[in-house]
Scaffold this motif. Structure first.
Motif, PDB file in Angstrom:
ATOM      1  N   TYR A 107       1.722   9.402  -5.794  1.00 48.41           N
ATOM      2  CA  TYR A 107       1.816  10.790  -5.356  1.00 48.41           C
ATOM      3  C   TYR A 107       3.244  11.335  -5.394  1.00 48.41           C
ATOM      4  CZ  TYR A 107      -2.851   9.588  -3.795  1.00 48.41           C
ATOM      5  OH  TYR A 107      -4.154   9.157  -3.753  1.00 48.41           O
ATOM      6  N   HIS A 108       4.065  10.768  -6.282  1.00 47.20           N
ATOM      7  CA  HIS A 108       5.406  11.289  -6.544  1.00 47.20           C
ATOM      8  C   HIS A 108       6.263  11.350  -5.278  1.00 47.20           C
ATOM      9  CE1 HIS A 108       3.744  12.331 -10.437  1.00 47.20           C
ATOM     10  NE2 HIS A 108       2.794  13.009  -9.835  1.00 47.20           N
ATOM     11  N   GLY A 109       6.163  10.321  -4.468  1.00 43.09           N
ATOM     12  CA  GLY A 109       7.017  10.255  -3.289  1.00 43.09           C
ATOM     13  C   GLY A 109       6.402  10.822  -2.032  1.00 43.09           C
ATOM     14  N   LEU A 110       5.282  11.530  -2.151  1.00 45.01           N
ATOM     15  CA  LEU A 110       4.614  12.075  -0.973  1.00 45.01           C
ATOM     16  C   LEU A 110       3.626  11.056  -0.420  1.00 45.01           C
ATOM     17  CD1 LEU A 110       3.711  15.664  -2.251  1.00 45.01           C
ATOM     18  CD2 LEU A 110       5.543  15.074  -0.663  1.00 45.01           C
ATOM     19  N   SER A 111       3.361  11.149   0.875  1.00 43.10           N
ATOM     20  CA  SER A 111       2.268  10.363   1.429  1.00 43.10           C
ATOM     21  C   SER A 111       0.964  10.912   0.865  1.00 43.10           C
ATOM     22  CB  SER A 111       2.255  10.469   2.961  1.00 43.10           C
ATOM     23  OG  SER A 111       1.863  11.780   3.353  1.00 43.10           O
ATOM     24  N   LYS A 112      -0.088  10.122   0.911  1.00 47.18           N
ATOM     25  CA  LYS A 112      -1.378  10.571   0.382  1.00 47.18           C
ATOM     26  C   LYS A 112      -1.852  11.821   1.116  1.00 47.18           C
ATOM     27  CE  LYS A 112      -4.873   7.917   1.155  1.00 47.18           C
ATOM     28  NZ  LYS A 112      -5.680   6.688   1.013  1.00 47.18           N
ATOM     29  N   ARG A 113      -1.678  11.848   2.448  1.00 39.71           N
ATOM     30  CA  ARG A 113      -2.120  12.999   3.227  1.00 39.71           C
ATOM     31  C   ARG A 113      -1.362  14.259   2.820  1.00 39.71           C
ATOM     32  NH1 ARG A 113      -1.981  14.155   9.749  1.00 39.71           N
ATOM     33  NH2 ARG A 113       0.206  14.579   9.307  1.00 39.71           N
ATOM     34  N   ASP A 114      -0.042  14.127   2.622  1.00 39.47           N
ATOM     35  CA  ASP A 114       0.748  15.288   2.199  1.00 39.47           C
ATOM     36  C   ASP A 114       0.337  15.752   0.811  1.00 39.47           C
ATOM     37  OD1 ASP A 114       2.118  15.246   4.563  1.00 39.47           O
ATOM     38  OD2 ASP A 114       3.930  14.307   3.750  1.00 39.47           O
ATOM     39  N   ALA A 115       0.100  14.781  -0.087  1.00 40.18           N
ATOM     40  CA  ALA A 115      -0.286  15.141  -1.454  1.00 40.18           C
ATOM     41  C   ALA A 115      -1.606  15.894  -1.456  1.00 40.18           C
ATOM     42  CB  ALA A 115      -0.395  13.874  -2.316  1.00 40.18           C
ATOM     43  N   ASP A 168       0.835  -1.205   0.000  1.00 33.25           N
ATOM     44  CA  ASP A 168       0.000   0.000   0.000  1.00 33.25           C
ATOM     45  C   ASP A 168       0.868   1.253   0.000  1.00 33.25           C
ATOM     46  OD1 ASP A 168      -2.396  -1.399   0.039  1.00 33.25           O
ATOM     47  OD2 ASP A 168      -2.444  -1.491   2.235  1.00 33.25           O
ATOM     48  N   HIS A 169       1.892   1.262   0.838  1.00 30.66           N
ATOM     49  CA  HIS A 169       2.790   2.418   0.903  1.00 30.66           C
ATOM     50  C   HIS A 169       3.510   2.621  -0.425  1.00 30.66           C
ATOM     51  CE1 HIS A 169       2.487   3.678   5.075  1.00 30.66           C
ATOM     52  NE2 HIS A 169       2.556   2.410   5.465  1.00 30.66           N
TER      53      HIS A 169
END
Length: 235
Positions: A107-115, A99-100
């Motif tokens: 998201y280009h290396g970002l977590s989903k929350r950060d994106a 999943d990670h």
């Protein structure tokens, strides 16, 4: 009523200097759960005849990310409605390494929350160039400050007991359930705000106006804010 005309005049000059003639009127509202903040924001937008954004921003961000909208995709800063309270009570789902990895790629290396946060921040700043609006939460006050975009920031709260009882009435919960959910949601919101801003959520120094809606009532809170707004430039 103005009790100190001199102080009021100095405040007016301060706000006049903050706004330019080409700036749009943007009102950022943060609120604790159960204080009626959403109702106040919506009613205020209706009175001022400007747009109101809450869940709509999140929906636009999800479309921008081309993410499927299912139960696993939730804005961690959002408050649940009556239809998905069971999600708020549920323990967070553990993510597998796969999943990670999938999110890292999407998201280009970002977590989903950060994106989601960075995309919604870009969206808020872009909207600020084209229209007047009220935005509920989303750390919008700090996002706009960091981009040097003038705005008005308001924090709405109410006593804990009043908030619990309002929550019981709206969501058909008993006192214990409402108390538990209220603490959980406000703590989550506090952590989210601090994580992305470094500031303390609800600290009066971070806002132009702080209101206890239980002291005024929903309608009266709207009228109070409207009176303040109408003394600002571009009103």
């Amino acid at each position: 009523d103005i009790l100190d005309a001199k102080a009021a005049g100095l405040n007016a000059l301060q706000f006049k200097a903050r706004f330019g003639k080409d700036n749009h009127r943007i009102i950022c509202i943060s609120r604790t759960y159960g204080c009626g903040g959403n109702e106040i924001g919506f009613m205020l937008a209706d009175k001022l005849k400007i747009n109101y954004y809450d869940a709509e921003i999140f929906s636009a961000v999800l479309k921008r990310l081309q993410a499927e909208q299912d139960e696993r995709i939730k804005d961690s800063s959002a408050y649940p409605d009556k239809a998905n309270l069971e999600v708020a009570f549920a323990a967070p789902k553990r993510m597998t390494l796969r999943d990670h990895a999938r999110q890292f790629s999407r998201y280009h290396g970002l977590s989903k929350r950060d994106a989601v946060f960075f995309n919604q921040s870009d969206l808020i700043c872009d909207m600020a160039k084209h229209e007047d609006f009220i935005v509920m939460g989303r750390c919008a006050d700090v996002v706009l400050t960091n981009h040097h975009i003038p705005h008005i920031s308001i924090f709405i709260t109410a006593s804990f007991d009043q908030s619990v009882r309002r929550m019981m009435e709206i969501n058909s919960l008993n006192y214990k359930q409402a108390e538990h959910l209220l603490k959980k949601l406000d703590k989550r919101h506090e952590r989210y705000y601090h994580a992305y801003t470094g500031k303390k959520w609800g600290d009066a120094v971070n806002y132009d106006l702080c209101i206890d809606s239980a002291s005024y009532g929903i309608k009266e809170s709207v009228e109070l804010i409207e009176r303040m707004i109408n003394k600002y430039p571009n009103s």
